[in-house]
Design a protein around this motif. Structure first.
Motif, short mmCIF file in Angstrom:
data_model
loop_
_atom_site.label_atom_id
_atom_site.label_comp_id
_atom_site.label_asym_id
_atom_site.label_seq_id
_atom_site.Cartn_x
_atom_site.Cartn_y
_atom_site.Cartn_z
N GLN A 120 0.81 -1.21 0.00
CA GLN A 120 0.00 0.00 0.00
C GLN A 120 0.84 1.26 0.00
OE1 GLN A 120 -2.99 0.15 3.02
NE2 GLN A 120 -4.38 -1.20 1.88
N THR A 131 1.33 -9.58 4.34
CA THR A 131 0.48 -9.18 5.45
C THR A 131 0.80 -10.03 6.66
OG1 THR A 131 -1.29 -10.70 4.78
CG2 THR A 131 -1.43 -8.42 3.98
N ALA A 141 1.34 -3.14 7.73
CA ALA A 141 1.49 -2.33 6.51
C ALA A 141 2.97 -1.99 6.32
CB ALA A 141 0.66 -1.06 6.60
#
Length: 793
Positions: A120, A131, A141
């Motif tokens: 992201q 993840t 993240a």
């Protein structure tokens, strides 16, 4: 989990601030261009057809790493393959800069960049590649950046590098979150690409990994997806769909590769066929839970990806512990055959790949099932040896209380009731006939009605001490991640391998892993079970050199490139019906070559479908693979035995060609007449099959073309005549003449381009065509005379 503990490398120096590297690897008509801009995570700018202009070394400033005049990673010696196809530094920069997207409205203020591990922090709004989290909720993240690059083990310092096939190691880290990733990117000599990531926890607090998935971009006009589904007895059924916005996610939670496995996930431009259309394809090389995905976000960016599917709590990394993900293989090609060839050539290049002179095998399962009788089994051995069979495999039912499938599984001790003198009399008889001996095992499974389950119920996989999964085939899973259970199986198998002269193991796996956990704790254990299975196979092979292992899993439910690193063939399916096998063999070979595919001639009436087929159709189907027999030979007629002997003789005479040549699928996949074959590497010989798999809506078929041959050569075509004439065969004039004479001479250009008239066949019939390059003394027919001699080539 007990992850591998590795020291964290704190000595590696990070690139200077803003460092940028562009790497171009090329091999076998494929180019891979990687961009590491400002130390960010590597992005693939180009993966597809080879780039560059042959004949030059590229403009000044293009580094030759590693080594300027040697093999990749060495000094001295020949140039790396395809090294001359250089773009040059300026062209590499231009290519990478031209790939930067515009910034659309209502998006992040910099161009979105898709890294090999999507994240992201780069603006990616699709599925993230990594993840996980720590107990306080942090770590989900990451912002991975490049700390160092090594090409073939040497530090990469130059900003621009172009070379042939090579491995690039990229060390990534998010130091704030305490995560380090070693990313391997390797372009193989076959043009096959593979990638693998290893995650290390560099903090003292544990890190729970949820997912580590790698991704490769594909063009925006790759509008079609092709992957596979299926079930027991009908593995690898192709399915096509449109590539649209969203995620095409194939998650396998069976604890094994699966009869419905994705197998190979393709994205293709319109017009994909066996020899047409560009295609990009991925395969996750893992035998447990895994995933494949195709994803498009609303900007139009498309990717293919894959990785292991981890169950909750399976991977908890302590300080310095590492998780190593599976290899993700990726193949680019012009048509499905080209995609398949890259997989095949890679497998064949391995030092431990099988010898193409594979022994013709008799497996006794469909002949006797659980009815083990020494006289009957030795009679089968006599009949098989007389036919030219070279390996004899005793299947399920030889051990413990195993008189049917309800008991005894897990007790790997020869049954004294059925075999009072042990297996020695049968093995000695088989080997005295000149055949190898093989034995069936199912090491990962157990019946509740068995000595081992009664003694150690805690070894059965279950989510709680007082709860047990539903049975499947009356069996449960034996937890090999428990050291004592692992040792029990290993020691019992090793004792048999040391006692008897056994060359081959048929390694079965007959149920999915449902609620698969360590019973004492309830912790999911599919990941550890898969690794333990690999370890057991590796250990048995190391201690018993020359031992071959077949991967059988309710038939073809464990077919993947990681199991094939330690096994020597796969059982394509428990269904040996030749009509079904035409499809299953055809699509299994999209990943693996024919020599790794068990392909047997069954009895006239299929045990799995009830269909009746001629021996000619059964044999003509089976010879395209590692040939075997699964048939009660005592029930065969003398005529059938004589025909079977001829088919085995044909196979053994063409074995090296069939098991080393290039697979060619010549039809469009839509006709009722399937045309496929194998062409020798030197294009000097070939064997093609014409198989009627249904009835055509037209009265005639398309013209027969034989791709892969040399258009400049001349070939002699001979229909293979074994046994009765195929039902409904109506031959065109050229074939009639070839059958009546010693073949027919045809220019290669006619075979590859214009084609020949096709015969007519009733459904479920097949005809083989044997093709060989004509000798210099042969003559092409001419008007009124024998024609001119063929020039020597």
């Amino acid at each position: 989990m007990s992850p591998r503990r590795t020291p964290v490398d704190t000595a590696v120096t990070a690139p200077r601030a803003g460092a940028t590297h562009r790497v171009h690897l090329t091999a076998a008509g494929v180019s891979l261009v990687l961009d590491v801009t400002d130390g960010r995570i590597p992005a693939i700018v180009h993966w597809g057809a080879a780039l560059g202009v042959s004949g030059g070394d590229g403009p000044t400033g293009t580094a030759r790493e590693p080594g300027t005049a040697g093999e990749p990673g060495t000094a001295g010696g020949p140039e790396p393959p395809n090294r001359s196809a250089a773009l040059g530094a300026a062209a590499l920069d231009a290519l990478c800069e031209a790939a930067v997207d515009v910034v659309p409205n209502n998006a992040v203020d910099v161009p979105v960049r898709l890294g090999i591990i999507p994240q992201q922090c780069d603006g990616w709004i699709g599925r993230p590649g990594l993840t996980g989290s720590r107990a306080d909720g942090s770590g989900w993240a990451p912002r991975l950046v490049t700390r160092s690059l090594h090409l073939e083990g040497r530090p990469l310092t130059e900003p621009h590098v172009e070379t042939g096939p090579a491995r690039l190691r990229v060390d990534l880290a998010d130091e704030n979150l305490g995560l380090a990733v070693a990313l391997d990117i390797e372009l193989l000599e076959s043009g096959l690409l593979r990638l693998r990531a290893a995650l290390t926890n560099t903090l003292e607090t544990p890190y729970d990994l949820d997912e580590l998935t790698l991704a490769l971009p594909v063009p925006g006009d790759a509008d079609e997806l092709l992957d596979f589904a299926g079930r027991w007895g009908k593995e690898r059924t192709p399915q096509r769909s449109r590539f649209t916005v969203g995620t095409h996610l194939r998650e396998n939670r069976r604890g094994r590769t699966g009869a419905d496995a994705t197998h190979v996930l393709h994205a293709a431009r319109p017009g994909l066929g066996f020899r047409t259309g560009e295609a990009w394809a991925v395969h996750t090389a893992h035998s447990g839970n895994h995933r494949h995905l195709a994803e498009q976000i609303n900007t139009g960016t498309r990717l293919l990806g894959g990785g292991e599917l981890l169950l909750p709590g399976e991977v908890r990394l302590g300080a310095g512990e590492q998780y190593v993900g599976p290899w993700l293989y990726a193949s680019y090609g012009a048509g499905l055959d080209d995609v398949a060839h890259r997989f095949h050539r890679h497998l064949r290049s391995r030092p431990h790949h099988v010898d193409p002179r594979r022994p013709v095998t008799l497996n006794v399962w469909e002949a006797v099932y659980f009815d083990h009788d020494l006289a009957r089994l030795t009679d089968l051995a006599d009949r098989a040896a007389a036919l030219g069979v070279e390996r004899y495999v005793l299947d399920d039912g030889w051990f413990g209380s195993r008189r049917d499938d309800t008991s005894g599984l897990g007790d790997w001790i020869v049954s004294a009731d059925v075999w009072p003198d042990g297996l020695g009399p049968l093995i000695d008889h088989v080997r005295g006939l000149g055949m190898e001996f093989g034995l069936w095992f199912e090491p990962e499974m157990v019946n509740e009605d068995s000595d081992v389950a009664r003694a150690h119920p805690e070894w059965i996989m279950a989510p709680a001490p007082d709860r047990i999964p539903l049975e499947s085939r009356h069996q449960q899973v034996l937890n090999l991640s428990i050291p004592a259970a692992y040792a029990h199986v290993r020691d019992q198998m090793s004792a048999l391998l040391e006692t008897y002269d056994i060359d081959y193991l048929k390694w079965d796996h007959n149920r999915d892993l449902l609620e698969a956990a360590t019973r004492a704790t309830g912790r999911a254990a599919v990941h550890e079970q898969t690794l333990a299975t690999y370890r057991l196979m590796d250990e048995l092979k190391a201690t018993h050199p020359g031992l071959e292992i077949e991967s059988c899993s309710s038939g073809g439910a464990r077919v993947d490139l990681e199991i094939l690193e330690r096994t020597d063939r796969v059982w394509v399916s428990d269904c040996i019906d030749p009509l079904e096998r035409q499809q299953m063999n055809r699509w299994t070979s999209q990943l693996i070559p024919l020599e790794l595919m068990g392909s047997h001639i069954a009895s006239g009436r299929s045990h799995s479908t009830g269909r009746l087929h001629t021996l000619g159709f059964r044999a003509a189907t089976a010879v395209f693979g590692h040939l075997g027999i699964e048939w009660d030979l005592a029930a065969a007629t003398e005529e059938e035995l004589e025909e079977l002997r001829e088919w085995i003789a044909f196979y053994t005479s063409r074995r090296e060609l069939l098991l080393t040549g290039d697979l060619v699928r010549a039809d469009r996949g839509e006709s009722a007449l399937w045309v496929h074959g194998v062409v020798a590497a030197d294009r000097g010989s070939a064997v093609f099959s014409l198989a009627a798999v249904g009835r055509s809506a037209e009265s005639q078929h398309e013209r027969l073309r034989f791709p892969g041959l040399d258009p400049a050569a001349t070939y002699r075509l001979r229909p293979v005549r074994i046994g009765p004439r195929p039902s409904g065969l109506t031959m065109p004039p050229w074939m009639t003449r070839a059958a009546e004479e010693d073949g027919l001479l045809v220019p290669g250009a006619a075979l590859t381009h214009s084609g020949l008239a096709a015969p007519l066949l009733d459904p479920e019939q097949a005809l083989l065509i044997d093709i060989s390059r004509a000798r210099c003394t042969d003559h092409l027919p001419g008007p009124g005379g024998p024609g001119d001699p063929i020039e020597r080539r």
